[in-house]
Design a protein around this motif. Structure first.
Motif, PDB file in Angstrom:
ATOM      1  N   PHE A 119      -0.498  22.238 -12.082  1.00 62.83           N
ATOM      2  CA  PHE A 119      -0.350  20.802 -12.316  1.00 62.83           C
ATOM      3  C   PHE A 119      -1.166  20.025 -11.278  1.00 62.83           C
ATOM      4  CE2 PHE A 119       3.912  22.019 -14.187  1.00 62.83           C
ATOM      5  CZ  PHE A 119       3.520  21.774 -15.491  1.00 62.83           C
ATOM      6  N   LYS A 120      -1.894  19.032 -11.755  1.00 64.39           N
ATOM      7  CA  LYS A 120      -2.642  18.148 -10.869  1.00 64.39           C
ATOM      8  C   LYS A 120      -2.265  16.711 -11.203  1.00 64.39           C
ATOM      9  CE  LYS A 120      -6.727  19.115  -9.528  1.00 64.39           C
ATOM     10  NZ  LYS A 120      -8.200  19.314  -9.447  1.00 64.39           N
ATOM     11  N   ILE A 121      -1.801  15.990 -10.188  1.00 61.59           N
ATOM     12  CA  ILE A 121      -1.342  14.619 -10.391  1.00 61.59           C
ATOM     13  C   ILE A 121      -2.551  13.697 -10.471  1.00 61.59           C
ATOM     14  CG2 ILE A 121       0.026  12.738  -9.435  1.00 61.59           C
ATOM     15  CD1 ILE A 121       1.764  14.799  -8.067  1.00 61.59           C
ATOM     16  N   SER A 122      -2.643  12.971 -11.569  1.00 64.78           N
ATOM     17  CA  SER A 122      -3.737  12.026 -11.776  1.00 64.78           C
ATOM     18  C   SER A 122      -3.312  10.653 -11.249  1.00 64.78           C
ATOM     19  CB  SER A 122      -4.093  11.955 -13.267  1.00 64.78           C
ATOM     20  OG  SER A 122      -5.145  11.047 -13.489  1.00 64.78           O
ATOM     21  N   VAL A 123      -3.898  10.238 -10.144  1.00 59.75           N
ATOM     22  CA  VAL A 123      -3.549   8.960  -9.515  1.00 59.75           C
ATOM     23  C   VAL A 123      -4.423   7.855 -10.109  1.00 59.75           C
ATOM     24  CG1 VAL A 123      -3.385   7.704  -7.335  1.00 59.75           C
ATOM     25  CG2 VAL A 123      -2.911  10.160  -7.403  1.00 59.75           C
ATOM     26  N   PRO A 124      -3.823   6.778 -10.611  1.00 60.53           N
ATOM     27  CA  PRO A 124      -4.629   5.691 -11.195  1.00 60.53           C
ATOM     28  C   PRO A 124      -5.471   4.997 -10.130  1.00 60.53           C
ATOM     29  CG  PRO A 124      -2.318   5.043 -11.028  1.00 60.53           C
ATOM     30  CD  PRO A 124      -2.370   6.499 -10.684  1.00 60.53           C
ATOM     31  N   LYS A 125      -6.703   4.683 -10.482  1.00 64.42           N
ATOM     32  CA  LYS A 125      -7.606   4.009  -9.551  1.00 64.42           C
ATOM     33  C   LYS A 125      -7.504   2.490  -9.632  1.00 64.42           C
ATOM     34  CE  LYS A 125     -11.002   7.762  -9.540  1.00 64.42           C
ATOM     35  NZ  LYS A 125     -12.425   8.132  -9.771  1.00 64.42           N
ATOM     36  N   HIS A 126      -7.006   1.982 -10.737  1.00 72.11           N
ATOM     37  CA  HIS A 126      -6.888   0.539 -10.913  1.00 72.11           C
ATOM     38  C   HIS A 126      -5.480   0.213 -11.402  1.00 72.11           C
ATOM     39  CE1 HIS A 126     -11.237   0.187 -10.414  1.00 72.11           C
ATOM     40  NE2 HIS A 126     -11.368   1.166 -11.288  1.00 72.11           N
ATOM     41  N   LEU A 127      -4.835  -0.764 -10.765  1.00 74.41           N
ATOM     42  CA  LEU A 127      -3.494  -1.208 -11.128  1.00 74.41           C
ATOM     43  C   LEU A 127      -3.532  -2.691 -11.467  1.00 74.41           C
ATOM     44  CD1 LEU A 127      -1.391   0.497  -8.284  1.00 74.41           C
ATOM     45  CD2 LEU A 127      -1.672   1.309 -10.625  1.00 74.41           C
ATOM     46  N   ASN A 128      -2.730  -3.087 -12.462  1.00 75.07           N
ATOM     47  CA  ASN A 128      -2.600  -4.512 -12.721  1.00 75.07           C
ATOM     48  C   ASN A 128      -1.597  -5.111 -11.739  1.00 75.07           C
ATOM     49  OD1 ASN A 128       0.014  -3.937 -13.725  1.00 75.07           O
ATOM     50  ND2 ASN A 128      -0.823  -3.568 -15.780  1.00 75.07           N
ATOM     51  N   ASN A 129      -1.385  -6.402 -11.822  1.00 77.59           N
ATOM     52  CA  ASN A 129      -0.532  -7.078 -10.839  1.00 77.59           C
ATOM     53  C   ASN A 129       0.909  -6.583 -10.885  1.00 77.59           C
ATOM     54  OD1 ASN A 129      -2.706  -8.600  -9.968  1.00 77.59           O
ATOM     55  ND2 ASN A 129      -2.315 -10.252 -11.439  1.00 77.59           N
ATOM     56  N   LYS A 130       1.424  -6.340 -12.084  1.00 73.13           N
ATOM     57  CA  LYS A 130       2.810  -5.876 -12.204  1.00 73.13           C
ATOM     58  C   LYS A 130       2.971  -4.475 -11.629  1.00 73.13           C
ATOM     59  CE  LYS A 130       3.905  -8.662 -16.291  1.00 73.13           C
ATOM     60  NZ  LYS A 130       4.375  -8.630 -17.700  1.00 73.13           N
ATOM     61  N   GLN A 131       2.027  -3.595 -11.945  1.00 69.34           N
ATOM     62  CA  GLN A 131       2.111  -2.233 -11.422  1.00 69.34           C
ATOM     63  C   GLN A 131       2.000  -2.217  -9.901  1.00 69.34           C
ATOM     64  OE1 GLN A 131      -1.153  -0.588 -13.669  1.00 69.34           O
ATOM     65  NE2 GLN A 131       0.215   0.384 -15.167  1.00 69.34           N
ATOM     66  N   LYS A 132       1.093  -3.029  -9.370  1.00 70.13           N
ATOM     67  CA  LYS A 132       0.919  -3.069  -7.918  1.00 70.13           C
ATOM     68  C   LYS A 132       2.161  -3.614  -7.231  1.00 70.13           C
ATOM     69  CE  LYS A 132      -2.277  -4.594  -4.333  1.00 70.13           C
ATOM     70  NZ  LYS A 132      -3.539  -5.339  -4.040  1.00 70.13           N
ATOM     71  N   ALA A 133       2.800  -4.631  -7.838  1.00 67.34           N
ATOM     72  CA  ALA A 133       4.005  -5.200  -7.239  1.00 67.34           C
ATOM     73  C   ALA A 133       5.146  -4.191  -7.237  1.00 67.34           C
ATOM     74  CB  ALA A 133       4.408  -6.458  -8.004  1.00 67.34           C
ATOM     75  N   LEU A 134       5.285  -3.424  -8.307  1.00 67.78           N
ATOM     76  CA  LEU A 134       6.349  -2.425  -8.367  1.00 67.78           C
ATOM     77  C   LEU A 134       6.108  -1.301  -7.358  1.00 67.78           C
ATOM     78  CD1 LEU A 134       6.844  -2.179 -12.240  1.00 67.78           C
ATOM     79  CD2 LEU A 134       8.388  -3.224 -10.584  1.00 67.78           C
ATOM     80  N   ILE A 135       4.855  -0.867  -7.221  1.00 69.42           N
ATOM     81  CA  ILE A 135       4.552   0.183  -6.250  1.00 69.42           C
ATOM     82  C   ILE A 135       4.772  -0.322  -4.828  1.00 69.42           C
ATOM     83  CG2 ILE A 135       2.695   1.607  -5.309  1.00 69.42           C
ATOM     84  CD1 ILE A 135       3.785   2.642  -7.907  1.00 69.42           C
ATOM     85  N   THR A 136       4.411  -1.575  -4.575  1.00 78.14           N
ATOM     86  CA  THR A 136       4.629  -2.149  -3.244  1.00 78.14           C
ATOM     87  C   THR A 136       6.116  -2.251  -2.933  1.00 78.14           C
ATOM     88  OG1 THR A 136       2.586  -3.426  -3.479  1.00 78.14           O
ATOM     89  CG2 THR A 136       4.121  -4.113  -1.756  1.00 78.14           C
ATOM     90  N   ALA A 137       6.906  -2.635  -3.946  1.00 77.24           N
ATOM     91  CA  ALA A 137       8.348  -2.708  -3.741  1.00 77.24           C
ATOM     92  C   ALA A 137       8.934  -1.338  -3.433  1.00 77.24           C
ATOM     93  CB  ALA A 137       9.007  -3.306  -4.983  1.00 77.24           C
ATOM     94  N   TYR A 138       8.437  -0.312  -4.109  1.00 80.73           N
ATOM     95  CA  TYR A 138       8.910   1.046  -3.815  1.00 80.73           C
ATOM     96  C   TYR A 138       8.480   1.472  -2.414  1.00 80.73           C
ATOM     97  CZ  TYR A 138       8.913   6.121  -3.713  1.00 80.73           C
ATOM     98  OH  TYR A 138       9.088   7.429  -3.335  1.00 80.73           O
ATOM     99  N   ALA A 139       7.263   1.081  -2.016  1.00 82.64           N
ATOM    100  CA  ALA A 139       6.766   1.471  -0.695  1.00 82.64           C
ATOM    101  C   ALA A 139       7.631   0.890   0.414  1.00 82.64           C
ATOM    102  CB  ALA A 139       5.316   1.022  -0.532  1.00 82.64           C
ATOM    103  N   GLU A 140       8.220  -0.297   0.181  1.00 80.96           N
ATOM    104  CA  GLU A 140       9.082  -0.899   1.197  1.00 80.96           C
ATOM    105  C   GLU A 140      10.370  -0.112   1.390  1.00 80.96           C
ATOM    106  OE1 GLU A 140       9.756  -4.917   0.193  1.00 80.96           O
ATOM    107  OE2 GLU A 140       7.680  -5.557   0.513  1.00 80.96           O
ATOM    108  N   LEU A 141      10.798   0.620   0.351  1.00 79.73           N
ATOM    109  CA  LEU A 141      12.022   1.415   0.455  1.00 79.73           C
ATOM    110  C   LEU A 141      11.756   2.836   0.933  1.00 79.73           C
ATOM    111  CD1 LEU A 141      13.786   0.328  -2.866  1.00 79.73           C
ATOM    112  CD2 LEU A 141      14.122  -0.601  -0.569  1.00 79.73           C
ATOM    113  N   GLU A 142      10.498   3.224   0.997  1.00 76.47           N
ATOM    114  CA  GLU A 142      10.166   4.586   1.407  1.00 76.47           C
ATOM    115  C   GLU A 142      10.442   4.761   2.893  1.00 76.47           C
ATOM    116  OE1 GLU A 142       6.725   7.300  -0.400  1.00 76.47           O
ATOM    117  OE2 GLU A 142       5.996   5.862   1.073  1.00 76.47           O
ATOM    118  N   GLU A 143      11.081   5.872   3.244  1.00 70.04           N
ATOM    119  CA  GLU A 143      11.506   6.084   4.628  1.00 70.04           C
ATOM    120  C   GLU A 143      10.733   7.185   5.339  1.00 70.04           C
ATOM    121  OE1 GLU A 143      15.648   6.858   4.451  1.00 70.04           O
ATOM    122  OE2 GLU A 143      16.202   4.815   3.835  1.00 70.04           O
TER     123      GLU A 143
END
Length: 224
Positions: A148-172
Motif C-alpha cells: 500500500f502506498k498513500i497518495s497525498v493530495p498536492k492541492h487542497l481547496n479551502n474547506k479541505q485545508k481548514a479541516l486538515i488544519t483543525a485536525y493538526a491543532e488536535l495532533e499531539e
C-alpha cells in the motif's frame, strides 16, 4: 578399401566411390546428394510452460531431432516478479489510510478487493497466498504481495485545508512543526494570525479567548 598396384608396390586407400561406407549410390538424389537428409527452414509451434522464467531453456522433440528453446519473458510495467511470487503496488487515499476501507487491484488471474485496515501506514505489505505464478519445477503457485502506498493530495481547496488544519491543532505527537499552525507557551496550538479582511472573518468564529478553535474552523470552512 581400394588397392592400386604400381610395379613392385601395392597401395591401399579408401574407396573413391563409397568413401569407406561400403555403400555406393549410383544415382544420387539431386536435393540431398545421397546424404539422406536436407537442411530446411520450418516453423513449429512451441507450447509455453506456465510459470516459465526468463532465460530458462526447454528441450522438445521435433520429428527425429531435439530442439532446445530458450525463453525471454517480457517485463511488465505493473507486476514485479520474484521467482513464483509477484509484487504490485496499490495507491490508497489519506482518508482510506486513517479510517480504513477497500481497494480493488488487478491480479494475475482475476481482480481482488482488498480490505484496508484503519491506521494503515504507507508501504504496508500484505500477502495473497497462492495467487502468484505457477511453479515450473514443483506443485502449486507462488504468492501475490501487495504494497500500500498513500497518495497525498498536492492541492487542497479551502474547506479541505481548514479541516486538515483543525485536525493538526488536535495532533499531539507531531515530530516538529506544521506549516500554518503555531504553538503558544501554554501548550495550545493555533493558526497563524490573519491579516486584513480575513481577520474580520476569523473573529466571527473565534472562541472566548479570540483564538479560532476546532469547531470554529469547521464552521468557517463550511459556512464562510
Amino acid at each position: 578399401m581400394e588397392s592400386i598396384t604400381t610395379g613392385p608396390f601395392v597401395m591401399r586407400s579408401t574407396c573413391r566411390y563409397c568413401q569407406g561406407t561400403r555403400m555406393y549410390i549410383k544415382h544420387k538424389c539431386t536435393e540431398c546428394e545421397g546424404k539422406g537428409s536436407t537442411v530446411q527452414r520450418k516453423k513449429v509451434t512451441i507450447p509455453v510452460p506456465a510459470g516459465i522464467e526468463d532465460g530458462q531453456t526447454v528441450r522438445m522433440s521435433v520429428g527425429n531431432k531435439e530442439l532446445f528453446v530458450t525463453f525471454r519473458v517480457e517485463k511488465s510495467d505493473y507486476f514485479k516478479r520474484d521467482g513464483a511470487d509477484v509484487h504490485t503496488e496499490a495507491d490508497i487515499s489519506v482518508s482510506q489510510a486513517i479510517l480504513g476501507g477497500t481497494v480493488r487491484i488487478q491480479g494475475l488471474y482475476e481482480d481482488h478487493t482488498l480490505q484496508v485496515m484503519p491506521g494503515t501506514s504507507s508501504h504496508t505489505k500484505i500477502r495473497l497466498s497462492g495467487k502468484g505464478m505457477k511453479k515450473v519445477n514443483g506443485y502449486g503457485h507462488g504468492d501475490h504481495y501487495v504494497t500500500f502506498k498513500i497518495s497525498v493530495p498536492k492541492h487542497l481547496n479551502n474547506k479541505q485545508k481548514a479541516l486538515i488544519t483543525a485536525y493538526a491543532e488536535l495532533e499531539e505527537d507531531t515530530p516538529g512543526q506544521i506549516m500554518g499552525v503555531t504553538y503558544k507557551t501554554d501548550g495550545k496550538s493555533g493558526e497563524m494570525p490573519f491579516a486584513g479582511s480575513e481577520a474580520k472573518t476569523q473573529g466571527k468564529y473565534s472562541d472566548d479567548d479570540g483564538v479560532p478553535g476546532f469547531l470554529s474552523k469547521i464552521k468557517r470552512a463550511i459556512f464562510g
